[in-house]
Design a protein around this motif. Structure first.
Motif, mmCIF file in Angstrom:
data_model
loop_
_atom_site.group_PDB
_atom_site.id
_atom_site.type_symbol
_atom_site.label_atom_id
_atom_site.label_comp_id
_atom_site.label_asym_id
_atom_site.label_seq_id
_atom_site.Cartn_x
_atom_site.Cartn_y
_atom_site.Cartn_z
ATOM 1 N N ILE A 211 -6.157 4.321 -10.494
ATOM 2 C CA ILE A 211 -5.797 3.385 -9.430
ATOM 3 C C ILE A 211 -4.299 3.118 -9.405
ATOM 4 N N LYS A 212 -3.712 2.907 -10.574
ATOM 5 C CA LYS A 212 -2.293 2.551 -10.624
ATOM 6 C C LYS A 212 -1.400 3.654 -10.074
ATOM 7 N N ILE A 213 -1.819 4.907 -10.201
ATOM 8 C CA ILE A 213 -0.998 6.022 -9.724
ATOM 9 C C ILE A 213 -1.520 6.591 -8.410
ATOM 10 N N SER A 214 -2.491 5.918 -7.811
ATOM 11 C CA SER A 214 -3.077 6.430 -6.575
ATOM 12 C C SER A 214 -2.106 6.273 -5.403
ATOM 13 N N PRO A 215 -2.198 7.136 -4.399
ATOM 14 C CA PRO A 215 -1.337 7.007 -3.213
ATOM 15 C C PRO A 215 -1.522 5.671 -2.494
ATOM 16 N N ASN B 128 0.364 2.899 -4.449
ATOM 17 C CA ASN B 128 1.809 3.073 -4.306
ATOM 18 C C ASN B 128 2.271 2.756 -2.883
ATOM 19 N N TRP B 129 1.447 3.111 -1.903
ATOM 20 C CA TRP B 129 1.778 2.771 -0.519
ATOM 21 C C TRP B 129 1.769 1.258 -0.331
ATOM 22 N N PRO C 113 5.558 -6.552 0.773
ATOM 23 C CA PRO C 113 6.430 -7.214 -0.209
ATOM 24 C C PRO C 113 5.714 -8.336 -0.955
ATOM 25 N N LEU C 114 6.072 -8.494 -2.214
ATOM 26 C CA LEU C 114 5.562 -9.598 -3.023
ATOM 27 C C LEU C 114 6.438 -10.823 -2.781
ATOM 28 N N LYS C 115 5.818 -11.901 -2.324
ATOM 29 C CA LYS C 115 6.550 -13.132 -2.057
ATOM 30 C C LYS C 115 6.362 -14.109 -3.211
ATOM 31 N N PHE D 93 -5.533 -5.114 -3.466
ATOM 32 C CA PHE D 93 -4.714 -4.297 -2.577
ATOM 33 C C PHE D 93 -5.561 -3.482 -1.602
ATOM 34 N N GLN D 94 -6.757 -3.069 -2.015
ATOM 35 C CA GLN D 94 -7.594 -2.277 -1.113
ATOM 36 C C GLN D 94 -8.116 -3.122 0.045
ATOM 37 N N GLN D 95 -8.392 -4.399 -0.222
ATOM 38 C CA GLN D 95 -8.797 -5.290 0.865
ATOM 39 C C GLN D 95 -7.614 -5.597 1.783
#
Length: 334
Positions: free
Chosen positions: A49-53, A56-57, A63-65, A105-107
């Protein structure tokens, strides 16, 4: 290897296995384990998961606020805000003890792409996040701030963990001991590839949390507290849980059903503790079905021009047909 075989392939989560061994041995051989852990940090694959496209996309486009919520800058909230800014009633995701904002992130990618604003009035809470979502709705019931709840593997009473007597001592424990406590609730047996990748990713997120963050989360998770459902009984609720192994007992799940007898139920055949990572397509669909009831109202979390209700009804029918087919297959096998 075809896509069907991926779901039957069994493996142990690599990072979880090494982390648990090292955290256990660290009590006796702290220096050795620290050196080995540093080495493994460089040579061990931290999971697909951490290295998945997709991940990374997500990190490169959303952005992280950071929002300061205290006068002395000591308390900061980190969040991702995605989707149309014209939506005034967005969907908020609250992570479990071991998670950070990016575990959803997937949601965030899927729902924002379909026109939902994801960051608050519709709240999706997982585990501790689900408990806190209920408490927030409870505390604000006289001046409502929450329009609906989606509770994933959530609980309503912290006493189910039988650690209320230790809640005040978490602040005194070192980080490695707190992480060991959290890891003790992770699935340790063989699981399919996607579930193993999800566990590996959550272990990686757990490693990013400091002692104070872990102590505060575990304190919230274990100090004596419970939800007063009569204060939030008018809020639409969807209870999402899994049929396979998770940190919640059957009794805890049954208690949730009793507290919310009118809640919609979204059952997943498998998914473990983190279905939003390893069964994201099903979770995303259940979230859409839950939010469908608000289409055309001021509390809609989606831009109406993006997704039609008819399209979602088709997806709902497909999900129901798939569930019925799985049940028939189970009956035939038994």
């Amino acid at each position: 290897m075809g896509p069907e075989s991926r779901f039957t392939l069994k493996k142990f989560p690599q990072v979880y296995k090494w982390s648990y061994i090292l955290f256990t041995l660290s009590e006796t051989f702290p220096l050795l384990c620290f050196q080995v852990f540093l080495y493994l940090g460089f040579v061990t694959n931290m999971g697909e998961i951490k290295i998945s496209p997709d991940y990374n996309w997500f990190r490169s486009t959303v952005p992280l606020k950071k929002i300061i919520v205290d006068d002395d800058d000591s308390k900061v909230w980190s969040l991702y805000d995605a989707g149309p800014r014209n939506i005034r009633c967005p969907l908020i995701f609250l992570p479990p003890v071991s998670g950070t904002a990016d575990v959803f992130f997937q949601q965030i990618l899927a729902l924002s792409g379909w026109g939902y604003r994801v960051i608050a009035v519709h709240v999706f809470g997982a585990s501790l996040g689900g408990f806190l979502a209920q408490k927030f709705a409870e505390y604000t019931h006289k001046s409502p701030r929450v329009q609906s709840l989606i509770l994933c593997n959530a609980f309503s009473d912290t006493s189910i963990f039988n650690q209320t007597w230790t809640a005040n001592s978490f602040w005194l424990m070192p980080a490695f001991m707190l992480k060991k406590i959290v890891l003790g609730n992770f699935a340790s047996g063989p699981v399919d590839t996607e579930m193993a990748d999800g566990i590996d990713f959550m272990v990686d997120r757990l490693e990013s949390l400091g002692q104070s963050e872990l102590a505060s989360r575990l304190t919230l998770n274990c100090q004596n507290s419970y939800v007063e459902p009569h204060k939030i009984r008018d809020i639409p609720v969807t209870i999402m849980d899994v049929f396979d192994q998770s940190a919640l007992s059957t009794e805890a799940k049954e208690e949730m059903y009793k507290l919310y007898p009118n809640a919609r139920r979204a059952h997943l055949k498998t998914g473990g503790n983190f279905p939003y990572l390893c069964r994201s397509a099903e979770v995303n669909l259940y979230v859409q079905i839950h939010l469908l009831q608000f289409h055309g109202t001021r509390y809609a979390a989606i831009d109406p021009s993006m997704v039609s209700a008819e399209e979602l009804e088709v997806q709902k029918a497909n999900l129901q047909a798939s569930s019925e087919q799985e049940q028939q297959q189970q009956q035939q096998q038994s």
